[in-house]
Design a protein around this motif. Sequence first.
Motif, PDB file in Angstrom:
ATOM      1  N   GLN A   1      -9.396   9.799  -0.961  1.00 49.65           N
ATOM      2  CA  GLN A   1      -9.994   8.683  -1.701  1.00 49.65           C
ATOM      3  C   GLN A   1      -9.417   7.345  -1.272  1.00 49.65           C
ATOM      4  O   GLN A   1     -10.133   6.369  -1.077  1.00 49.65           O
ATOM      5  CB  GLN A   1      -9.782   8.870  -3.203  1.00 49.65           C
ATOM      6  CG  GLN A   1     -10.755   9.851  -3.818  1.00 49.65           C
ATOM      7  CD  GLN A   1     -10.611   9.920  -5.330  1.00 49.65           C
ATOM      8  OE1 GLN A   1      -9.710   9.320  -5.904  1.00 49.65           O
ATOM      9  NE2 GLN A   1     -11.492  10.672  -5.970  1.00 49.65           N
ATOM     10  N   HIS A   2      -8.099   7.285  -1.129  1.00 48.74           N
ATOM     11  CA  HIS A   2      -7.424   6.074  -0.665  1.00 48.74           C
ATOM     12  C   HIS A   2      -8.011   5.616   0.672  1.00 48.74           C
ATOM     13  O   HIS A   2      -8.340   4.454   0.870  1.00 48.74           O
ATOM     14  CB  HIS A   2      -5.930   6.353  -0.456  1.00 48.74           C
ATOM     15  CG  HIS A   2      -5.082   5.994  -1.622  1.00 48.74           C
ATOM     16  ND1 HIS A   2      -4.448   6.930  -2.391  1.00 48.74           N
ATOM     17  CD2 HIS A   2      -4.753   4.789  -2.155  1.00 48.74           C
ATOM     18  CE1 HIS A   2      -3.767   6.312  -3.343  1.00 48.74           C
ATOM     19  NE2 HIS A   2      -3.933   5.028  -3.223  1.00 48.74           N
ATOM     20  N   LYS A   3      -8.070   6.586   1.584  1.00 48.03           N
ATOM     21  CA  LYS A   3      -8.555   6.333   2.944  1.00 48.03           C
ATOM     22  C   LYS A   3      -9.988   5.791   2.901  1.00 48.03           C
ATOM     23  O   LYS A   3     -10.304   4.783   3.532  1.00 48.03           O
ATOM     24  CB  LYS A   3      -8.517   7.674   3.680  1.00 48.03           C
ATOM     25  CG  LYS A   3      -8.571   7.606   5.188  1.00 48.03           C
ATOM     26  CD  LYS A   3      -8.314   9.021   5.748  1.00 48.03           C
ATOM     27  CE  LYS A   3      -9.347   9.377   6.801  1.00 48.03           C
ATOM     28  NZ  LYS A   3      -9.237   8.578   8.026  1.00 48.03           N
TER      29      LYS A   3
ATOM     30  N   GLY B   1      -1.657  -1.928  -3.842  1.00 45.32           N
ATOM     31  CA  GLY B   1      -2.962  -1.434  -3.408  1.00 45.32           C
ATOM     32  C   GLY B   1      -4.089  -2.433  -3.460  1.00 45.32           C
ATOM     33  O   GLY B   1      -3.895  -3.615  -3.145  1.00 45.32           O
ATOM     34  N   ARG B   2      -5.256  -2.000  -3.842  1.00 48.45           N
ATOM     35  CA  ARG B   2      -6.471  -2.814  -3.990  1.00 48.45           C
ATOM     36  C   ARG B   2      -6.882  -3.487  -2.689  1.00 48.45           C
ATOM     37  O   ARG B   2      -7.540  -4.505  -2.716  1.00 48.45           O
ATOM     38  CB  ARG B   2      -6.286  -3.899  -5.064  1.00 48.45           C
ATOM     39  CG  ARG B   2      -5.801  -3.466  -6.429  1.00 48.45           C
ATOM     40  CD  ARG B   2      -6.835  -2.736  -7.184  1.00 48.45           C
ATOM     41  NE  ARG B   2      -6.683  -1.287  -6.953  1.00 48.45           N
ATOM     42  CZ  ARG B   2      -7.614  -0.397  -7.250  1.00 48.45           C
ATOM     43  NH1 ARG B   2      -8.761  -0.790  -7.727  1.00 48.45           N
ATOM     44  NH2 ARG B   2      -7.414   0.883  -7.021  1.00 48.45           N
TER      45      ARG B   2
ATOM     46  N   SER C   1       0.874  -1.166   0.000  1.00 51.12           N
ATOM     47  CA  SER C   1       0.000   0.000   0.000  1.00 51.12           C
ATOM     48  C   SER C   1       0.910   1.214   0.000  1.00 51.12           C
ATOM     49  O   SER C   1       2.002   1.163   0.561  1.00 51.12           O
ATOM     50  CB  SER C   1      -0.864   0.034   1.253  1.00 51.12           C
ATOM     51  OG  SER C   1      -1.659  -1.106   1.341  1.00 51.12           O
ATOM     52  N   ARG C   2       0.445   2.288  -0.599  1.00 47.31           N
ATOM     53  CA  ARG C   2       1.304   3.462  -0.597  1.00 47.31           C
ATOM     54  C   ARG C   2       0.466   4.744  -0.686  1.00 47.31           C
ATOM     55  O   ARG C   2      -0.674   4.698  -1.148  1.00 47.31           O
ATOM     56  CB  ARG C   2       2.323   3.418  -1.729  1.00 47.31           C
ATOM     57  CG  ARG C   2       1.770   3.272  -3.157  1.00 47.31           C
ATOM     58  CD  ARG C   2       1.189   4.549  -3.614  1.00 47.31           C
ATOM     59  NE  ARG C   2       0.951   4.719  -5.017  1.00 47.31           N
ATOM     60  CZ  ARG C   2      -0.262   4.790  -5.538  1.00 47.31           C
ATOM     61  NH1 ARG C   2      -1.335   4.577  -4.807  1.00 47.31           N
ATOM     62  NH2 ARG C   2      -0.424   5.089  -6.811  1.00 47.31           N
TER      63      ARG C   2
ATOM     64  N   TYR D   1       1.395  -6.494 -10.232  1.00 43.79           N
ATOM     65  CA  TYR D   1       0.019  -6.108 -10.547  1.00 43.79           C
ATOM     66  C   TYR D   1      -0.313  -4.756  -9.936  1.00 43.79           C
ATOM     67  O   TYR D   1      -0.140  -4.567  -8.737  1.00 43.79           O
ATOM     68  CB  TYR D   1      -0.969  -7.153 -10.014  1.00 43.79           C
ATOM     69  CG  TYR D   1      -0.802  -8.501 -10.661  1.00 43.79           C
ATOM     70  CD1 TYR D   1      -1.375  -8.771 -11.890  1.00 43.79           C
ATOM     71  CD2 TYR D   1      -0.054  -9.506 -10.041  1.00 43.79           C
ATOM     72  CE1 TYR D   1      -1.208 -10.007 -12.500  1.00 43.79           C
ATOM     73  CE2 TYR D   1       0.119 -10.747 -10.645  1.00 43.79           C
ATOM     74  CZ  TYR D   1      -0.469 -10.987 -11.879  1.00 43.79           C
ATOM     75  OH  TYR D   1      -0.297 -12.211 -12.481  1.00 43.79           O
ATOM     76  N   ASP D   2      -0.754  -3.834 -10.776  1.00 44.49           N
ATOM     77  CA  ASP D   2      -1.266  -2.573 -10.245  1.00 44.49           C
ATOM     78  C   ASP D   2      -2.659  -2.341 -10.792  1.00 44.49           C
ATOM     79  O   ASP D   2      -3.217  -3.206 -11.476  1.00 44.49           O
ATOM     80  CB  ASP D   2      -0.313  -1.402 -10.555  1.00 44.49           C
ATOM     81  CG  ASP D   2      -0.162  -1.166 -12.037  1.00 44.49           C
ATOM     82  OD1 ASP D   2      -0.975  -1.683 -12.829  1.00 44.49           O
ATOM     83  OD2 ASP D   2       0.785  -0.466 -12.430  1.00 44.49           O
ATOM     84  N   VAL D   3      -3.217  -1.202 -10.482  1.00 43.12           N
ATOM     85  CA  VAL D   3      -4.630  -0.993 -10.831  1.00 43.12           C
ATOM     86  C   VAL D   3      -4.881  -1.102 -12.334  1.00 43.12           C
ATOM     87  O   VAL D   3      -5.859  -1.721 -12.760  1.00 43.12           O
ATOM     88  CB  VAL D   3      -5.144   0.363 -10.275  1.00 43.12           C
ATOM     89  CG1 VAL D   3      -4.299   1.525 -10.750  1.00 43.12           C
ATOM     90  CG2 VAL D   3      -6.594   0.601 -10.675  1.00 43.12           C
TER      91      VAL D   3
END
Lengths: 333, 333
Positions: A287-289, A236-237, A134-135, A157-159
């Motif tokens: 948005q992440h949060k 992420g994800r 996560s970043r 793998y990323d978004v």
Amino acid sequence: MSENINHEIYTELANRIYDLDAEVYHVLGSSLGRTFTGNRDTTIRTLSMLMYTKPDGHLLRSELALISNMARTIKDPAEKSRLMTEYDEILKAIEQLPNMFGSTDILDAERAALNLAVRREKISENDHLVICISRTQGSAGNDIGFELADKLRINYYDVEIFDQVMKRLEAEKDNVQDKENFTDFNKYGKKTHESLKTKLKELNRYHGLSKQDAVFFNMSDLICELARTEDCLIMGRCADAILKNNHIPHISIFISAPFQVRTQHVMDVRNMDMKQAVRFLKKMDKQHKKYYEFYTGEKWGKPENYDLCINSANYGIKETIDVIKRLLNQQTQ
Amino acid sequence: MSENINHEIYTELANRIYDLDAEVYHVLGSSLGRTFTGNRDTTIRTLSMLMYTKPDGHLLRSELALISNMARTIKDPAEKSRLMTEYDEILKAIEQLPNMFGSTDILDAERAALNLAVRREKISENDHLVICISRTQGSAGNDIGFELADKLRINYYDVEIFDQVMKRLEAEKDNVQDKENFTDFNKYGKKTHESLKTKLKELNRYHGLSKQDAVFFNMSDLICELARTEDCLIMGRCADAILKNNHIPHISIFISAPFQVRTQHVMDVRNMDMKQAVRFLKKMDKQHKKYYEFYTGEKWGKPENYDLCINSANYGIKETIDVIKRLLNQQTQ
């Protein structure tokens, strides 16, 4: 009976500690004086009590550290070695005592069983090296993840990749298509824009789930599937939370940097002025949060939710990769 | 001129990427199809644009990862090696391009210069291994710090030791005595209990500072003095922020664990029931936070304020020590 034995051990150890302090002081003649300033009997009683009582047992540790800190300054190697050996033996004896400091572990056995960075070796052939990163935006987390995956020769793998893979997987089924990009995520704001008709249509199509939720659950399945079948690095994800909930071993890392440094980085990378960069970062952080907390119920970016958090600004890209590789050392050897 | 050269490089690289994708697909016959589904000319144009434009350049990275993820699944070792070599060469060429992904570092040079875990070797004889550990109550942080210092054979300082050392240092001067323990810290609550007379007396005594502040500043001096003269491990006391402000190299580590695990740990170590443990932890977390934020102006426990954060519950005491030792590897070798 066993309590009597303990009492004897306590008194014996207390005497050895008192003598060690006296000897260290004798050799050093420190201006700070001895650790124990009271008379022998009182000190022995106090030390024994410290070994016996909770929660103050940890105070004994400080007394011991104070003696050893001094002992380490002894110049004569023979004297130093003699007294440090006695110190080590006392410490070892104390660690054998029931309920002494350091003897109660903090380990969360269930969670630690999933932590790949703890393992010395693969448990089975089906055990894969799965790294979840996560970043925060602008912390160079993606650069770090991509290069780390490349160095470890594992899939990345990323978004964008998830979007593409999902589109292809679902294309034939004409089912859920992940046009729902993360950057569009706005769980609450979105509601006002959706007509009731659209909503009902989607609920019907995605088995009672909103399209956004359907995308998330398909993504979750894909992440679990990947982690079960190959070595990979997932950006992420909410992958960490998804794998934890599905009891699939992985390493979870959070990469961030101070807001000020991230702002500069975004200005450099995205050709933004400071005002634009600050606005962009604040929006992305929010948005992440929201995304993470909505789907996991956990706090995003709190150290206790990850195996490890790294401040990329204090290392730079190359060194952050190196730190993670050192952490994995036992695993990848 | 240089832009023309770049354009040629972009087109050449785009062609190589397109061909690689086609070859990987040819060897694998993946059911997911090729990464690039458009015709050659359109794809080349898109790829060139990705190399040329900000901020979307990072999308190219995802395309490349998608190709290499597939290439890694090739069974024939010779084919796999040939295509992965071509992939590595393309990647290297792209990294040479100006402003490409990963080429802008996140490094905060000033702060990184203080980060001992980055350094490969000692810069000078006066360079000491100084480890600052902040921790939440109940995360076994003190156990970890004490044992780590013992393993590294460096001095260990915690609040009790600072109290003792300060008392002795100041005893002769009849000056500031650190009876002000951290656990008594209540910057705001305290004011109501102090009489104006006491306050004036203290202000007079401590050169215009409140006693609490005087204790803190003396402590700061002591911490800087220690870090300049010896290898040591310092628990808490805002040591990380103090050393950062004084430009003294150190490693800053934050140790925590989920609240639930800390509650259990406190119940075990302090013989408390759950209600007591929860109340105790909440109180201590609040005090820690207040103390750190009052004296440093920084957020306590935010990953971007430390070099590294570790979740001790996911490792246990021994493994957490091992992780930190692996982090320091290059330093202590």
